[in-house]
Design an enzyme around this catalytic site. Structure first.
Site, short mmCIF file in Angstrom:
data_model
loop_
_atom_site.label_atom_id
_atom_site.label_comp_id
_atom_site.label_asym_id
_atom_site.label_seq_id
_atom_site.Cartn_x
_atom_site.Cartn_y
_atom_site.Cartn_z
N HIS A 21 1.76 -31.55 14.70
CA HIS A 21 1.21 -31.89 16.02
C HIS A 21 0.84 -33.37 16.07
CE1 HIS A 21 -1.17 -31.05 19.73
NE2 HIS A 21 -1.87 -32.09 19.29
N GLU A 22 0.08 -33.81 15.08
CA GLU A 22 -0.37 -35.20 15.08
C GLU A 22 0.80 -36.16 14.84
OE1 GLU A 22 -3.15 -35.76 16.24
OE2 GLU A 22 -3.97 -33.74 16.06
N HIS A 25 2.33 -37.13 18.14
CA HIS A 25 1.59 -38.23 18.78
C HIS A 25 1.91 -39.56 18.11
CE1 HIS A 25 -0.64 -35.49 21.24
NE2 HIS A 25 -1.39 -35.01 20.28
#
Length: 427
Positions: A21-22, A25
């Protein structure tokens, strides 16, 4: 499976779904030219930290998520004002380091009082050095050192807010998007490992029997075929069985079973739960069918179907949460999730793969909810900016996200405390 393996796999599941997920980003922020100051897994105090290039990678104490800190998302912590005395190190006619404290200990530097400074647009500093003004250009990756910490400056073109709405939206949406991609890949892997059943189940079996419930007090065994209840054939219709039992609290029902090819009958009296619905304490299962390897098409379409089914189930859970159709014990935090993950890990890598896919899908969907501090809320702010054609006051937006984050952390503390109490009580 050994306990060490179970613990390792449980930690690995959390690490993978949060990291992917990170990383979404991080990757799209870097691709847009945004300075990423920190890539963190977890919240709270740092357990491990290492800096590579412009970014510091950290592992933090509380395993409740993670974050990517981009320059310009929040007001910069370090600020230098005219009249302040600083020291600078110059290389190739450009400032590479600005020292804000312990100036007497710095060697090979130029010390002076700040007359003018612009570290975002002009990248220039003018110092009063022994009564004479001297101007210096600043390297776009110059470091500011104070209290033993180095912070890279963030020129305007490296800040989050300087990018187009589309670039910022992609950097925000990329986190959930990577969770959806991971979920699809893991569901596909699960189908490959589990295979495709050959034939269709035609009966329902007695699975786990809950100790102390009515089913444990009669002659029922795991693997018995549930043929009929009160003369009504069950087949594989689990809902039909639940409905008949649920409508008969404290009323004996006749259950026809088949054991080792022989028909038998048991009389069982359902006990009412808190809602007055009859329960006997049986978890039914379908018989294990022969399986064959899945084709590429079956793997692809099957993963899509699982994504759809689980997404609907997740939103049904959100619906119950919104309309208050739940109790505190129905909510689970990191402790309960880790507990369930460890239980599933003991069932084998196939089931753990499916569970990890579900967690990744849930994390992606949850982060897109319009709740302050989550990605969904930040996308809404960007959408409003696109419509208004001017950004919302960053201070107001930051306050909204701060309040939202505080409330989420408060809820996390409550459910974690409840999870710990439940474990202590042995529930």
């Amino acid at each position: 499976m050994h306990m060490i393996q179970v613990v390792f796999l449980t930690v690995l599941v959390f690490f993978v779904i949060v990291s992917i997920h990170e990383w979404g980003h991080y990757y799209f922020a870097k691709r847009a030219g945004i300075l990423v100051r920190e890539f963190a897994i977890g919240f709270g105090p740092k357990l491990f930290s290492v800096k590579r290039g412009e970014t510091r990678y950290t592992l933090r104490l509380i395993p409740a998520g993670g974050f990517v800190r981009m320059a310009g998302e929040d007001p910069e912590i370090i600020d230098v004002q005219p009249g302040q005395t600083i020291a600078v190190r110059v290389k190739d006619n450009r400032i590479t380091r600005l020292y804000l404290d312990r100036l007497d200990e710095r060697s090979g530097v130029i010390r002076g009082e700040v007359v003018a400074i612009d570290l975002e647009r002009k990248l220039a500093v003018t110092l009063d050095v022994e009564g004479e003004n001297e101007s210096f250009a600043v390297h776009p990756a110059a470091l500011m050192i104070t209290k033993g910490k180095e912070t890279q400056i963030a020129p305007l073109d490296r800040q989050f807010g300087s990018k187009t709405v589309a670039q910022r939206a992609l950097a925000i949406f990329a986190g959930p998007m990577m969770n959806f991609i991971l979920a699809f890949v893991l569901f596909a892997a699960y189908i490959q490992m589990a295979g495709i059943p050959v034939g269709t189940p035609d009966k329902l079996l007695v699975g786990e029997i809950t100790e102390g419930m009515p089913a444990s007090k009669v002659d029922l065994k795991e693997g018995d075929v549930i043929d009929a209840i009160n003369g009504v054939k069950i087949g594989t219709d689990y809902d039909k069985m639940i409905a008949i039992i649920g409508q008969s609290p404290n009323v004996p029902v006749r259950m026809d079973i088949i054991r080792d090819g022989k028909a038998q009958q048991v009389i069982i009296t359902p006990e009412p739960n808190e809602e007055g619905v009859g329960k006997v304490g049986i978890r039914s299962t379908l018989p294990e069918m022969p399986k064959r390897p899945a084709t590429f098409k079956e793997t692809f379409t099957g993963a899509g179907k699982l994504m759809k089914t689980m997404t609907i189930s997740i939103f049904e859970g959100f619906k119950k949460l919104i309309f208050g159709e739940f109790k505190l014990d129905d909510l689970g935090g990191p402790v309960r999730t880790a507990e369930v993950t460890s239980q599933i890990a003991q069932q084998g890598i196939t089931q753990l793969t499916s569970w990890t896919a579900l967690l990744s899908l849930y994390l992606g969907i949850f982060n897109l909810l319009p709740i302050p501090a989550l990605d969904g809320s930040r996308l809404i702010f960007l959408g409003i900016e696109a419509i208004r054609r001017r950004p919302i006051d960053p201070n107001r937006e930051s306050m909204v996200h701060f309040v939202g984050f505080a409330l989420i952390m408060l809820l996390m503390l409550v459910v974690t405390y409840n999870d710990i109490l439940r474990l202590v009580r042995g529930e």
